[in-house]
Design a protein around this motif. Structure first.
Motif, PDB file in Angstrom:
ATOM      1  N   PHE A  23       0.632  -1.193  -0.050  1.00 52.12           N
ATOM      2  CA  PHE A  23      -0.149   0.074  -0.148  1.00 52.12           C
ATOM      3  C   PHE A  23       0.889   1.276   0.042  1.00 52.12           C
ATOM      4  N   TYR A  24       1.992   1.354   0.940  1.00 52.09           N
ATOM      5  CA  TYR A  24       2.710   2.363   0.902  1.00 52.09           C
ATOM      6  C   TYR A  24       3.463   2.806  -0.289  1.00 52.09           C
ATOM      7  N   THR A  25       3.927   1.337  -1.025  1.00 53.44           N
ATOM      8  CA  THR A  25       4.814   1.737  -2.313  1.00 53.44           C
ATOM      9  C   THR A  25       3.858   2.217  -3.441  1.00 53.44           C
ATOM     10  N   ILE A  26       2.755   1.774  -3.471  1.00 50.33           N
ATOM     11  CA  ILE A  26       1.793   2.204  -4.391  1.00 50.33           C
ATOM     12  C   ILE A  26       1.328   3.805  -4.370  1.00 50.33           C
ATOM     13  N   LEU A  27       1.204   4.180  -2.838  1.00 52.37           N
ATOM     14  CA  LEU A  27       0.948   5.413  -2.515  1.00 52.37           C
ATOM     15  C   LEU A  27       2.046   6.473  -2.930  1.00 52.37           C
ATOM     16  N   LEU A  28       3.157   6.224  -2.651  1.00 51.66           N
ATOM     17  CA  LEU A  28       4.505   6.691  -3.102  1.00 51.66           C
ATOM     18  C   LEU A  28       4.384   7.205  -4.413  1.00 51.66           C
ATOM     19  N   ILE A  29       4.172   5.959  -5.060  1.00 50.54           N
ATOM     20  CA  ILE A  29       4.272   6.064  -6.584  1.00 50.54           C
ATOM     21  C   ILE A  29       3.459   7.101  -7.086  1.00 50.54           C
ATOM     22  N   THR A  30       2.001   6.909  -6.708  1.00 52.84           N
ATOM     23  CA  THR A  30       0.964   7.584  -7.286  1.00 52.84           C
ATOM     24  C   THR A  30       1.219   9.035  -6.971  1.00 52.84           C
ATOM     25  N   ASN A  31       1.817   9.220  -5.713  1.00 53.07           N
ATOM     26  CA  ASN A  31       1.899  10.744  -5.169  1.00 53.07           C
ATOM     27  C   ASN A  31       3.234  11.469  -6.101  1.00 53.07           C
ATOM     28  N   LEU A  32       3.855  10.932  -6.946  1.00 53.43           N
ATOM     29  CA  LEU A  32       4.746  11.361  -7.665  1.00 53.43           C
ATOM     30  C   LEU A  32       3.947  12.387  -8.650  1.00 53.43           C
ATOM     31  N   PHE A  33       2.833  11.995  -9.173  1.00 49.19           N
ATOM     32  CA  PHE A  33       2.077  12.712 -10.118  1.00 49.19           C
ATOM     33  C   PHE A  33       1.157  13.810  -9.495  1.00 49.19           C
ATOM     34  N   TYR A  34       1.262  14.146  -8.082  1.00 45.32           N
ATOM     35  CA  TYR A  34       0.631  15.245  -7.522  1.00 45.32           C
ATOM     36  C   TYR A  34       1.561  16.151  -6.790  1.00 45.32           C
ATOM     37  N   GLN A  35       1.418  17.517  -7.026  1.00 45.85           N
ATOM     38  CA  GLN A  35       2.504  18.311  -6.455  1.00 45.85           C
ATOM     39  C   GLN A  35       1.720  18.930  -5.086  1.00 45.85           C
ATOM     40  N   LYS A  39      -3.602  17.804  -1.143  1.00 46.15           N
ATOM     41  CA  LYS A  39      -4.172  16.637  -1.942  1.00 46.15           C
ATOM     42  C   LYS A  39      -3.725  15.178  -1.767  1.00 46.15           C
ATOM     43  N   LYS A  40      -2.209  15.325  -1.821  1.00 48.49           N
ATOM     44  CA  LYS A  40      -1.584  13.879  -1.501  1.00 48.49           C
ATOM     45  C   LYS A  40      -2.082  13.307  -0.265  1.00 48.49           C
ATOM     46  N   ILE A  41      -2.333  14.085   0.751  1.00 46.72           N
ATOM     47  CA  ILE A  41      -2.744  13.679   2.124  1.00 46.72           C
ATOM     48  C   ILE A  41      -4.304  13.048   2.034  1.00 46.72           C
ATOM     49  N   GLY A  44      -4.290   9.902   0.503  1.00 52.04           N
ATOM     50  CA  GLY A  44      -3.841   9.057   1.279  1.00 52.04           C
ATOM     51  C   GLY A  44      -5.039   8.386   2.237  1.00 52.04           C
ATOM     52  N   ILE A  45      -5.589   9.382   2.679  1.00 49.56           N
ATOM     53  CA  ILE A  45      -6.830   9.094   3.770  1.00 49.56           C
ATOM     54  C   ILE A  45      -7.736   8.204   3.142  1.00 49.56           C
ATOM     55  N   VAL A  46      -7.902   8.254   1.983  1.00 47.91           N
ATOM     56  CA  VAL A  46      -8.908   7.488   0.939  1.00 47.91           C
ATOM     57  C   VAL A  46      -8.215   5.899   0.982  1.00 47.91           C
ATOM     58  N   TYR A  47      -6.899   5.941   0.558  1.00 41.43           N
ATOM     59  CA  TYR A  47      -6.320   4.758   0.364  1.00 41.43           C
ATOM     60  C   TYR A  47      -6.216   3.930   1.574  1.00 41.43           C
ATOM     61  N   ARG A  48      -6.093   4.639   2.848  1.00 42.52           N
ATOM     62  CA  ARG A  48      -6.025   4.134   4.040  1.00 42.52           C
ATOM     63  C   ARG A  48      -7.309   3.457   4.417  1.00 42.52           C
ATOM     64  N   SER A 111       5.902   5.624   8.693  1.00 42.87           N
ATOM     65  CA  SER A 111       5.867   6.155   7.324  1.00 42.87           C
ATOM     66  C   SER A 111       4.616   6.456   6.689  1.00 42.87           C
ATOM     67  N   VAL A 112       3.831   5.186   6.970  1.00 43.00           N
ATOM     68  CA  VAL A 112       2.564   5.229   6.308  1.00 43.00           C
ATOM     69  C   VAL A 112       1.635   6.080   7.039  1.00 43.00           C
ATOM     70  N   CYS A 113       1.742   6.458   8.504  1.00 44.67           N
ATOM     71  CA  CYS A 113       0.895   7.340   9.069  1.00 44.67           C
ATOM     72  C   CYS A 113       0.922   8.758   8.623  1.00 44.67           C
ATOM     73  N   LYS A 114       2.509   9.008   8.353  1.00 43.95           N
ATOM     74  CA  LYS A 114       2.748  10.275   7.943  1.00 43.95           C
ATOM     75  C   LYS A 114       2.222  10.732   6.639  1.00 43.95           C
ATOM     76  N   THR A 115       2.052   9.693   5.549  1.00 46.71           N
ATOM     77  CA  THR A 115       1.537  10.240   4.467  1.00 46.71           C
ATOM     78  C   THR A 115       0.098   9.905   4.435  1.00 46.71           C
ATOM     79  N   THR A 116      -0.640   9.653   5.548  1.00 47.81           N
ATOM     80  CA  THR A 116      -2.264   9.400   5.452  1.00 47.81           C
ATOM     81  C   THR A 116      -2.880  10.398   6.335  1.00 47.81           C
ATOM     82  N   GLY A 117      -2.347  11.362   6.658  1.00 43.14           N
ATOM     83  CA  GLY A 117      -2.998  12.275   7.516  1.00 43.14           C
ATOM     84  C   GLY A 117      -2.881  12.302   9.137  1.00 43.14           C
ATOM     85  N   VAL A 118      -2.193  11.637   9.408  1.00 44.56           N
ATOM     86  CA  VAL A 118      -1.936  11.465  10.899  1.00 44.56           C
ATOM     87  C   VAL A 118      -1.370  12.658  11.682  1.00 44.56           C
TER      88      VAL A 118
END
Length: 254
Positions: A23-35, A39-41, A44-48, A111-118
């Motif tokens: 999950f974390y890997t997919i999130l990091l890769i898809t985040n490359l397309f968002y500045q 919006k990234k967070i 991440g919340i929806v993915y979480r 690391s996952v928490c930091k990218t999903t709005g914690v």
């Protein structure tokens, strides 16, 4: 029996780590397309929420739900039993949880928490608490919910211990509802207390075939009186915790 439980818990731990890493890997890769960071967070919340639903299946949790989840945003507050509380509450709810700073240093999970709005807070540091309140205020003003455990620590008392007022002050000031949630586990040993650490606690809890949990979504409370918000929330949660324990004791004796 002990060997089988240990094996089951170990398998679940491995699956937990593998799914979370994927999950974390997919999130990091898809985040490359968002500045945009916000919006990234939000993504991440929806993915979480999606991954949490998978983890419930892997870990064998049986969650009994009472009441209905609030549709409006606000300050979601619950009693605090275990590190697993947020996984239960956030199965369907999209919210920014407040977590203790120690979790930020946990391998992978931090690391996952930091990218999903914690939002992390060091409760022993006044500057950290002030910064957290600023972040919470921003989230609430933007129309999102905050998940907070105002007791500040896990415990095995039958009802809640004293609530810290910080988030309630903001809810009263901003005019957002406080949404109480009661949560409890059939086995008291599932509570994370004392100097318990993640892996030993995980292996002990999830070596059982089922982890039985009850959660109750209570009516939102809107008030500009902080003491009233705290008092009503605490009272409603306490009544549910007493009811949960009574039901479990009754079913066990039959």
């Amino acid at each position: 029996m002990i060997l089988l439980r240990t094996l089951l818990a170990f398998i679940r731990l491995m699956l937990f780590a593998m799914v979370t890493l994927l999950f974390y890997t997919i999130l990091l890769i898809t985040n490359l397309f968002y500045q945009n960071k916000e919006k990234k967070i939000e993504r991440g919340i929806v993915y979480r929420r999606f991954i949490i639903r998978i983890l419930h299946f892997i870990l064998g949790s049986k969650v009994i739900v009472y009441g209905k989840e609030a549709k409006q945003s606000g300050l979601i507050i619950s009693n605090h039993r275990s590190y697993f509380d947020a996984v239960v509450i956030l199965k369907n709810i999209l919210a920014y949880p407040i977590g203790k700073i120690e979790v930020a240093s946990w391998p992978l999970i931090g690391s996952v928490c930091k990218t999903t709005g914690v939002i992390f807070v060091n409760r022993g540091n006044n500057e950290s608490r002030d910064q957290t309140l600023k972040e919470v205020s921003k989230v609430l003003k933007n129309g999102f919910s905050i998940l907070n455990t105002p007791e500040g620590t896990t415990h095995i008392e039958p009802t809640t211990i004293a609530f810290k007022p910080g988030a309630f002050v903001l809810a009263a000031k901003l005019g957002v509802p406080v949404i109480p949630i009661a949560i409890d586990y059939k086995n008291i040993t599932d509570a994370w207390v004392g100097d318990d650490t993640f892996i030993p606690h995980f292996l002990r809890c999830f070596g059982k075939w089922r982890t039985e949990i009850k959660i109750s979504f209570l009516e939102p409370i809107l008030s500009d009186n902080v003491d009233e918000l705290i008092s009503i929330s605490k009272d409603r949660i306490d009544k549910e915790l007493i009811r949960f324990r009574k039901d479990w004791n009754t079913s066990s004796s039959q």
